[in-house]
Design a protein around this motif. Structure first.
Motif, PDB file in Angstrom:
ATOM      1  N   TYR A  52      -5.214 -12.904 -14.438  1.00 27.92           N
ATOM      2  CA  TYR A  52      -5.289 -11.459 -14.687  1.00 27.92           C
ATOM      3  C   TYR A  52      -4.082 -10.736 -14.085  1.00 27.92           C
ATOM      4  CZ  TYR A  52      -6.698  -6.656 -13.667  1.00 27.92           C
ATOM      5  OH  TYR A  52      -6.717  -5.295 -13.521  1.00 27.92           O
ATOM      6  N   TYR A  53      -3.773 -11.049 -12.839  1.00 26.67           N
ATOM      7  CA  TYR A  53      -2.671 -10.381 -12.152  1.00 26.67           C
ATOM      8  C   TYR A  53      -1.331 -10.757 -12.776  1.00 26.67           C
ATOM      9  CZ  TYR A  53       0.237  -8.812  -8.248  1.00 26.67           C
ATOM     10  OH  TYR A  53       1.177  -8.184  -7.471  1.00 26.67           O
ATOM     11  N   GLY A  54      -1.112 -12.047 -13.013  1.00 28.37           N
ATOM     12  CA  GLY A  54       0.161 -12.476 -13.589  1.00 28.37           C
ATOM     13  C   GLY A  54       0.380 -11.935 -14.988  1.00 28.37           C
ATOM     14  N   LEU A  55      -0.662 -11.969 -15.821  1.00 31.00           N
ATOM     15  CA  LEU A  55      -0.553 -11.463 -17.183  1.00 31.00           C
ATOM     16  C   LEU A  55      -0.272  -9.962 -17.188  1.00 31.00           C
ATOM     17  CD1 LEU A  55      -0.907 -11.851 -20.280  1.00 31.00           C
ATOM     18  CD2 LEU A  55      -3.354 -11.436 -19.930  1.00 31.00           C
ATOM     19  N   GLY A  56      -1.037  -9.216 -16.406  1.00 33.98           N
ATOM     20  CA  GLY A  56      -0.857  -7.762 -16.385  1.00 33.98           C
ATOM     21  C   GLY A  56       0.498  -7.341 -15.847  1.00 33.98           C
ATOM     22  N   CYS A  57       0.919  -7.944 -14.738  1.00 39.66           N
ATOM     23  CA  CYS A  57       2.217  -7.578 -14.161  1.00 39.66           C
ATOM     24  C   CYS A  57       3.366  -7.960 -15.092  1.00 39.66           C
ATOM     25  CB  CYS A  57       2.389  -8.250 -12.799  1.00 39.66           C
ATOM     26  SG  CYS A  57       1.344  -7.556 -11.506  1.00 39.66           S
ATOM     27  N   TYR A  58       3.229  -9.083 -15.792  1.00 43.83           N
ATOM     28  CA  TYR A  58       4.295  -9.481 -16.717  1.00 43.83           C
ATOM     29  C   TYR A  58       4.361  -8.542 -17.913  1.00 43.83           C
ATOM     30  CZ  TYR A  58       7.525 -12.779 -18.890  1.00 43.83           C
ATOM     31  OH  TYR A  58       8.633 -13.361 -19.445  1.00 43.83           O
ATOM     32  N   ILE A  59       3.211  -8.118 -18.430  1.00 40.45           N
ATOM     33  CA  ILE A  59       3.193  -7.164 -19.549  1.00 40.45           C
ATOM     34  C   ILE A  59       3.857  -5.861 -19.137  1.00 40.45           C
ATOM     35  CG2 ILE A  59       1.704  -5.730 -20.988  1.00 40.45           C
ATOM     36  CD1 ILE A  59      -0.275  -8.033 -21.111  1.00 40.45           C
ATOM     37  N   LEU A  70       0.832  -1.204   0.000  1.00 41.16           N
ATOM     38  CA  LEU A  70       0.000   0.000   0.000  1.00 41.16           C
ATOM     39  C   LEU A  70       0.866   1.254   0.000  1.00 41.16           C
ATOM     40  CD1 LEU A  70      -2.790   1.330   0.241  1.00 41.16           C
ATOM     41  CD2 LEU A  70      -2.587   1.089   2.736  1.00 41.16           C
ATOM     42  N   LEU A  71       1.946   1.245   0.752  1.00 40.22           N
ATOM     43  CA  LEU A  71       2.860   2.395   0.753  1.00 40.22           C
ATOM     44  C   LEU A  71       3.486   2.598  -0.624  1.00 40.22           C
ATOM     45  CD1 LEU A  71       4.350   4.594   2.355  1.00 40.22           C
ATOM     46  CD2 LEU A  71       6.083   2.872   2.925  1.00 40.22           C
ATOM     47  N   VAL A  72       3.882   1.497  -1.260  1.00 36.73           N
ATOM     48  CA  VAL A  72       4.442   1.585  -2.611  1.00 36.73           C
ATOM     49  C   VAL A  72       3.420   2.176  -3.579  1.00 36.73           C
ATOM     50  CG1 VAL A  72       5.241   0.211  -4.579  1.00 36.73           C
ATOM     51  CG2 VAL A  72       6.130  -0.267  -2.299  1.00 36.73           C
ATOM     52  N   VAL A  73       2.181   1.735  -3.466  1.00 38.18           N
ATOM     53  CA  VAL A  73       1.123   2.224  -4.367  1.00 38.18           C
ATOM     54  C   VAL A  73       0.899   3.721  -4.169  1.00 38.18           C
ATOM     55  CG1 VAL A  73      -1.351   2.106  -4.841  1.00 38.18           C
ATOM     56  CG2 VAL A  73      -0.023   0.003  -4.632  1.00 38.18           C
ATOM     57  N   LEU A  74       0.816   4.172  -2.920  1.00 36.17           N
ATOM     58  CA  LEU A  74       0.561   5.585  -2.658  1.00 36.17           C
ATOM     59  C   LEU A  74       1.696   6.468  -3.174  1.00 36.17           C
ATOM     60  CD1 LEU A  74      -0.930   5.415   0.959  1.00 36.17           C
ATOM     61  CD2 LEU A  74      -2.159   5.708  -1.194  1.00 36.17           C
ATOM     62  N   VAL A  92       3.696   3.129 -17.231  1.00 35.30           N
ATOM     63  CA  VAL A  92       3.841   1.742 -16.774  1.00 35.30           C
ATOM     64  C   VAL A  92       3.769   1.670 -15.255  1.00 35.30           C
ATOM     65  CG1 VAL A  92       5.481  -0.167 -16.615  1.00 35.30           C
ATOM     66  CG2 VAL A  92       5.107   0.957 -18.804  1.00 35.30           C
ATOM     67  N   ASP A  93       4.524   2.510 -14.579  1.00 40.38           N
ATOM     68  CA  ASP A  93       4.539   2.482 -13.112  1.00 40.38           C
ATOM     69  C   ASP A  93       3.188   2.886 -12.532  1.00 40.38           C
ATOM     70  OD1 ASP A  93       7.182   1.716 -13.203  1.00 40.38           O
ATOM     71  OD2 ASP A  93       7.955   3.763 -13.041  1.00 40.38           O
ATOM     72  N   PHE A  94       2.559   3.885 -13.123  1.00 41.60           N
ATOM     73  CA  PHE A  94       1.286   4.382 -12.611  1.00 41.60           C
ATOM     74  C   PHE A  94       0.178   3.337 -12.761  1.00 41.60           C
ATOM     75  CE2 PHE A  94      -2.701   6.753 -12.982  1.00 41.60           C
ATOM     76  CZ  PHE A  94      -2.642   7.572 -11.853  1.00 41.60           C
ATOM     77  N   LEU A  95       0.061   2.757 -13.960  1.00 39.35           N
ATOM     78  CA  LEU A  95      -1.013   1.789 -14.201  1.00 39.35           C
ATOM     79  C   LEU A  95      -0.794   0.486 -13.453  1.00 39.35           C
ATOM     80  CD1 LEU A  95      -1.769   2.308 -18.004  1.00 39.35           C
ATOM     81  CD2 LEU A  95      -2.988   3.208 -16.019  1.00 39.35           C
ATOM     82  N   SER A  96       0.471   0.104 -13.239  1.00 36.41           N
ATOM     83  CA  SER A  96       0.728  -1.116 -12.469  1.00 36.41           C
ATOM     84  C   SER A  96       0.175  -0.994 -11.059  1.00 36.41           C
ATOM     85  CB  SER A  96       2.233  -1.392 -12.421  1.00 36.41           C
ATOM     86  OG  SER A  96       2.740  -1.658 -13.706  1.00 36.41           O
ATOM     87  N   CYS A  97       0.377   0.151 -10.456  1.00 32.61           N
ATOM     88  CA  CYS A  97      -0.093   0.352  -9.083  1.00 32.61           C
ATOM     89  C   CYS A  97      -1.597   0.568  -9.015  1.00 32.61           C
ATOM     90  CB  CYS A  97       0.635   1.545  -8.457  1.00 32.61           C
ATOM     91  SG  CYS A  97       2.407   1.283  -8.247  1.00 32.61           S
ATOM     92  N   ILE A  98      -2.205   1.017 -10.078  1.00 29.02           N
ATOM     93  CA  ILE A  98      -3.647   1.262 -10.075  1.00 29.02           C
ATOM     94  C   ILE A  98      -4.431  -0.013 -10.390  1.00 29.02           C
ATOM     95  CG2 ILE A  98      -5.514   2.436 -11.324  1.00 29.02           C
ATOM     96  CD1 ILE A  98      -4.180   4.221  -9.330  1.00 29.02           C
ATOM     97  N   CYS A  99      -3.961  -0.774 -11.357  1.00 29.26           N
ATOM     98  CA  CYS A  99      -4.756  -1.880 -11.905  1.00 29.26           C
ATOM     99  C   CYS A  99      -4.506  -3.224 -11.226  1.00 29.26           C
ATOM    100  CB  CYS A  99      -4.490  -2.020 -13.405  1.00 29.26           C
ATOM    101  SG  CYS A  99      -4.900  -0.556 -14.367  1.00 29.26           S
TER     102      CYS A  99
END
Length: 418
Positions: free
Chosen positions: A103-110, A36-40, A73-80
């Motif tokens: 969903y999580y594995g595919l998105g994070c790998y992309i 959560l801290l990383v996301v914020l 990339v960094d912004f959408l990774s933390c949002i999605c």
């Protein structure tokens, strides 16, 4: 029949056990708070970068679009994706099981591959421009950089979708609160082994080698050039901005490689073990959390090294926080707060017309007399105007008034600290 039903129930129980956290409840809460801290921090920092880039979109050069792509990339990774991991950490189990795991594995790998390819592209372009002078303005045009970004996203998406068609698989991490490529698939089939090896060699190892070698050559070239000029006694000012820019991209690339290196090593060692027993679940958690920190520090690197971002950040703060973005010459002394070291503004007279120019050739005594008369004349009129104090400071003895000069000449400002 009963044996078949029993086997199916056993498989279901084993599958469900994969999505249950292997950590303690307190460790799960700590992991959730860390993510959560990383996301914020990432959303705040990269969001500011994207807002600044949007405001100065007409002034941006082509190569800056790669930095925008990295911020996206960094912004959408933390949002999605990361919110799902946070909720699962507080729930002590992965929510949604197989569907959300894919969903999580595919998105994070992309997005991970996009970040890797973007930094590799920045490194290669910087190397060709600084060391080889092979990159012309045509290749750095916005249209070509946009095309490069599209190719990066296309390649990352195509390669990450292979597990959906039987080449590899997305499975939970050994600690149960995240999903990734099934690195142990190396032992299951030839297709999985081919996908795992290609993922490491072609999409991790080779880009990292390009990044490291490019920046080493850039730093060597710049330091060698600067030392050669210094040996000749030439003060080097032209390469100062080049050094700063190269150091900025070097820190971005180095931070990305350092953040992902522990996770890469752990995953690589995981290939050669069929079970999870060679490392405790906590041993997988810390490399994964450290890799997620790569989304945080890029904005801080931009703001530290790039003076343009600093100016744009001040102007952006001036829009949302007028008190912080106020001009350094304030509007009203009464609104200013007291400061320990006030800064006063002095007005110095600079003559422009022929009469004032002729007075320069006169003796000093006469010029002093003229200045004294002018001061007496202006004081007799009794006209004074308040001097606007620099932002964040006020005089120690109340408002400062300067006498209005009788001479109608322009008066430049000079700032002196008291």
């Amino acid at each position: 029949m009963l044996e078949h039903i029993g086997q199916n129930s056993t498989k279901d129980n084993q599958t469900r056990s994969l999505f249950i956290s292997k950590l303690s409840f307190s460790a799960d809460i700590c992991v959730g708070l860390a993510i959560l801290l990383v996301v914020l921090l990432s959303v705040m920092g990269n969001g500011i970068v994207l807002v600044i880039c949007y405001h100065r979109r007409k002034k941006m050069v082509g190569s800056e679009l790669l930095c925008v792509n990295l911020a996206v990339v960094d912004f959408l990774s933390c949002i999605c994706f990361y919110p799902l991991s946070i909720i699962s950490s507080f729930h002590h189990a992965w929510l949604g099981e197989k569907v959300t795991c894919i969903y999580y594995g595919l998105g994070c790998y992309i997005f991970g591959l996009c970040g890797m390819f973007t930094i590799a592209a920045i490194s290669i372009i910087r190397y060709l421009k600084v060391c080889c002078s092979l990159v012309s303005e045509f290749w750095l045009d916005k249209a070509n950089i946009r095309l490069l970004c599209c190719v990066i996203w296309l390649v990352a998406t195509v390669w990450s979708s292979f597990p959906l068609f039987g080449w590899g698989e997305y499975v939970p991490e050994p600690y149960g609160l995240s999903c990734t490529i099934a690195w142990r698939g190396y032992h299951t089939s030839a297709k999985d082994a081919f996908y795992v090896i290609c993922s490491f060699v072609c999409f991790i190892l080779i880009p990292i080698l390009f990044i490291v070698m490019s920046h080493c050559q850039i730093l060597y070239k710049i330091s060698h050039f600067s030392s050669s000029l210094s040996a000749r006694g030439i003060h080097n000012n032209l390469r100062c901005s080049e050094k700063r820019l190269s150091m900025m991209f070097f820190c971005i690339s180095l931070g990305f490689v350092i953040a992902w290196m522990p996770y890469t090593i752990v995953s690589f060692l995981f290939i050669f073990h069929k079970e999870n027993h060679y490392m405790s679940p906590e041993g997988f958690v810390f490399p994964a959390l450290f890799a997620k920190s790569s989304h945080v520090y890029n904005p801080f690197i931009y703001f530290y090294f790039n003076k343009t971002f600093q100016k744009d950040l001040r102007s952006l703060l001036g829009i949302f926080c007028p008190n912080m973005g106020r001009n350094r010459v304030g509007a009203d002394n009464a609104l200013m707060e007291q400061a320990p070291d006030p800064i006063f503004i002095q007005l110095q007279e600079r003559p422009r017309d022929h009469k004032s120019l002729s007075t320069r050739s006169q003796p000093r005594s006469k010029s002093k007399t003229t200045d004294t008369d002018a001061k007496n004349t202006s004081s007799n009129h009794g006209r004074k105007r308040a001097v606007k104090i620099c932002w964040g400071s006020t005089p120690k003895k109340g408002p400062v008034f300067l006498e209005k000069k009788a001479v109608n000449n322009s008066l430049p400002l000079s700032v002196t600290s008291v």
